[in-house]
Design an enzyme around this catalytic site. Structure first.
Site, PDB file in Angstrom:
ATOM      1  N   SER A  94      37.633  31.345  44.117  1.00  0.00           N
ATOM      2  CA  SER A  94      36.532  30.224  44.778  1.00  0.00           C
ATOM      3  C   SER A  94      36.801  29.221  44.019  1.00  0.00           C
ATOM      4  CB  SER A  94      35.222  31.201  44.716  1.00  0.00           C
ATOM      5  OG  SER A  94      34.174  29.934  44.792  1.00  0.00           O
TER       6      SER A  94
ATOM      7  N   TYR B 276      28.374  35.546  40.652  1.00  0.00           N
ATOM      8  CA  TYR B 276      29.462  35.047  41.609  1.00  0.00           C
ATOM      9  C   TYR B 276      30.569  34.375  40.983  1.00  0.00           C
ATOM     10  CZ  TYR B 276      31.935  33.411  45.720  1.00  0.00           C
ATOM     11  OH  TYR B 276      33.003  33.307  46.691  1.00  0.00           O
TER      12      TYR B 276
END
Length: 274
Positions: free
Chosen positions: A155, A168
């Site tokens: 990400s 995350y």
């Protein structure tokens, strides 16, 4: 010198896509099928995986849908048995399972000091353990075969720490480190034809981040507007924007590429804001 069609062809190869029923995972699964791969669509909900499988089959591809919890090694081992019975070996593994939870996200209603411990652990486990465990289970077969390509889905939060998404972002940063480690380990301990790379998507609207980027009417939140203003391409990514890079990394065209993380972000990581 190989011609272009053979450089990027995946005919006869079997590819696993975890998280394959999601917005991004389904696009990756369909892209692999379009390049000639037989695709195993893995997700927690069988019905959603079967929908992707049927789309692939309707377009002339081969696919198998399996329900599996990627944080459970026993689940993954059962999936491996089914895949071997159906297709034989495994050539490609896409670790696309992941996601975030609002309870693990800092917000005006929830400070960093009040983040839910269970939610933080769940988000980290889904993203990191949900990548490591499939690499163990399916990677063992690649090691015995002497070839394979693993693509981890990282990400932009792994490259540029973003506000609010604590667990995350930490998990995705761990995936980058793990990708490099596993690339070296597989090449040195087993076979240099086993390659491990990662893709780091920028900002794509998914069910996991929609609550951060859009309001109830679908208009950009202040966070969404800030992201768009810092993305030179001027838009969110479309799932199809990931497919070309994926096909390159898993194809013979990338035979000398391992241990890298490729941003697909519309220029977000390159822009300083001025």
């Amino acid at each position: 010198m190989q011609n272009l069609s053979s450089l990027f062809a995946l005919n006869g190869q079997t590819a696993i896509v975890t998280g394959g029923s999601g917005v991004l995972g389904s696009a990756l699964a369909q892209g692999l099928a379009g390049a000639g791969a037989r695709v195993v669509v893995i997700g927690r909900r069988l019905e959603a995986c079967e929908n992707v499988m049927r789309t692939i089959q309707a377009n002339g591809g081969e696919a198998l849908a399996l329900a599996c919890d990627v944080t459970s090694k026993s689940d993954l081992e059962r999936a491996l048995e089914q895949i071997q019975q159906h297709f034989g070996g495994i050539d490609i593994l896409i670790n696309g399972a992941g996601g975030n939870q609002s309870a693990a996200t800092v917000s005006p209603e929830r400070s960093f000091f009040e983040l839910d411990e269970q939610a933080v652990n769940t988000v980290f486990g889904l993203n990191f353990q949900g990548t490591l465990l499939p690499c163990q289970v399916f990677g063992r077969l690649m090691a015995s075969q002497g070839h394979g390509s693993i693509i981890n889905i990282s990400s932009m939060a792994s490259l540029r720490p973003l506000t609010r998404i604590v667990s995350y972002g930490a998990a995705k940063a761990a995936i980058n480190n793990f990708t490099q480690w596993l690339a070296v380990h597989m090449a040195q301990e087993y076979d240099a034809r086993i390659r491990v790379n990662a893709i780091a998507p920028g900002f794509f609207l998914t069910e996991q981040n929609r609550f951060l980027l859009t309001d109830e009417q679908g208009a950009p939140t202040a966070r969404g507007q800030a992201i768009l203003s810092h993305t030179p391409a001027g838009r969110y990514g479309q799932p199809e924007d990931l497919v070309g890079t994926l096909l390159w990394l898993v194809s013979p065209a990338a035979a000398f590429i391992t241990g890298i993380v490729v941003p697909i972000d519309g220029g977000f990581a390159a822009f300083s804001g001025v």
